[in-house]
Design a protein around this motif. Structure first.
Motif, PDB file in Angstrom:
ATOM      1  N   GLU A 175       0.834  -1.210   0.000  1.00 45.79           N
ATOM      2  CA  GLU A 175       0.000   0.000   0.000  1.00 45.79           C
ATOM      3  C   GLU A 175       0.864   1.252   0.000  1.00 45.79           C
ATOM      4  O   GLU A 175       0.582   2.212  -0.715  1.00 45.79           O
ATOM      5  CB  GLU A 175      -0.928  -0.002   1.215  1.00 45.79           C
ATOM      6  N   ARG A 184       1.041   4.076  -3.041  1.00 44.46           N
ATOM      7  CA  ARG A 184       0.821   5.501  -2.792  1.00 44.46           C
ATOM      8  C   ARG A 184       2.014   6.321  -3.300  1.00 44.46           C
ATOM      9  O   ARG A 184       1.842   7.315  -4.009  1.00 44.46           O
ATOM     10  CB  ARG A 184       0.598   5.753  -1.307  1.00 44.46           C
ATOM     11  N   GLN A 189       2.123   8.988  -6.514  1.00 41.13           N
ATOM     12  CA  GLN A 189       2.607  10.359  -6.349  1.00 41.13           C
ATOM     13  C   GLN A 189       3.742  10.661  -7.326  1.00 41.13           C
ATOM     14  O   GLN A 189       3.803  11.749  -7.901  1.00 41.13           O
ATOM     15  CB  GLN A 189       3.065  10.598  -4.912  1.00 41.13           C
TER      16      GLN A 189
END
Length: 116
Positions: free
Chosen positions: A16, A20, A24
Motif C-alpha cells: 500500500e 501511494r 505520487q
C-alpha cells in the motif's frame, strides 16, 4: 499511567505504501511533462519559431523526457528489487521452481500410494 500523547500510527502494508508513493511519483512526472510542454510553447512564442521548429523542439524535448521517465522507472524497479531482496522474499522464478518441485513430489507420492 502512560504519558505518551502520541496518536497511534496507522499500519499500512509495504504494498500500500509503495502504491501511494508510486502514484505520487507518476503524478509528479506527468505534471512535469505538462509544464515542459507549456514552457516549449512559451519559448516558441518569444523566440518566434516557425511551426516546424516548434515541432522539432517539442519532439526533441519529448524524447529527452521519455528517456528520463524510463530512467526513473528503471531506478524505482531496481530499488524495489533491492528492498525485496532485503526482505528475503522469494523471487517469481524461485516460487515457480518451488511449485515445480511440489508437483514432482506430489506425483511421486501418488505413485507410491498406487503401489500399496
Amino acid at each position: 499511567m502512560d504519558n505518551n500523547t502520541e496518536a497511534p500510527r496507522e499500519k499500512t502494508s509495504v504494498a500500500e505504501a509503495f502504491e501511494r508513493i508510486w502514484s505520487q511519483a507518476l503524478l509528479a512526472v506527468n505534471t512535469a511533462e505538462e509544464e515542459a510542454s507549456r514552457a516549449v510553447q512559451r519559448v516558441a512564442t518569444v523566440a518566434g519559431w516557425s511551426q516546424d521548429e516548434v515541432k522539432r523542439q517539442a519532439r526533441e524535448f519529448s524524447e529527452r523526457l521519455t528517456g528520463h521517465r524510463k530512467d526513473l522507472e528503471h531506478n524505482v524497479e531496481e530499488r524495489v528489487r533491492t528492498a525485496l531482496t532485503l526482505l528475503k522474499l522469494p523471487r517469481r522464478e524461485e516460487l515457480q521452481a518451488f511449485g515445480s518441485r511440489l508437483e514432482r513430489l506430489s506425483e511421486r507420492i501418488q505413485a507410491l500410494e498406487h503401489r500399496k
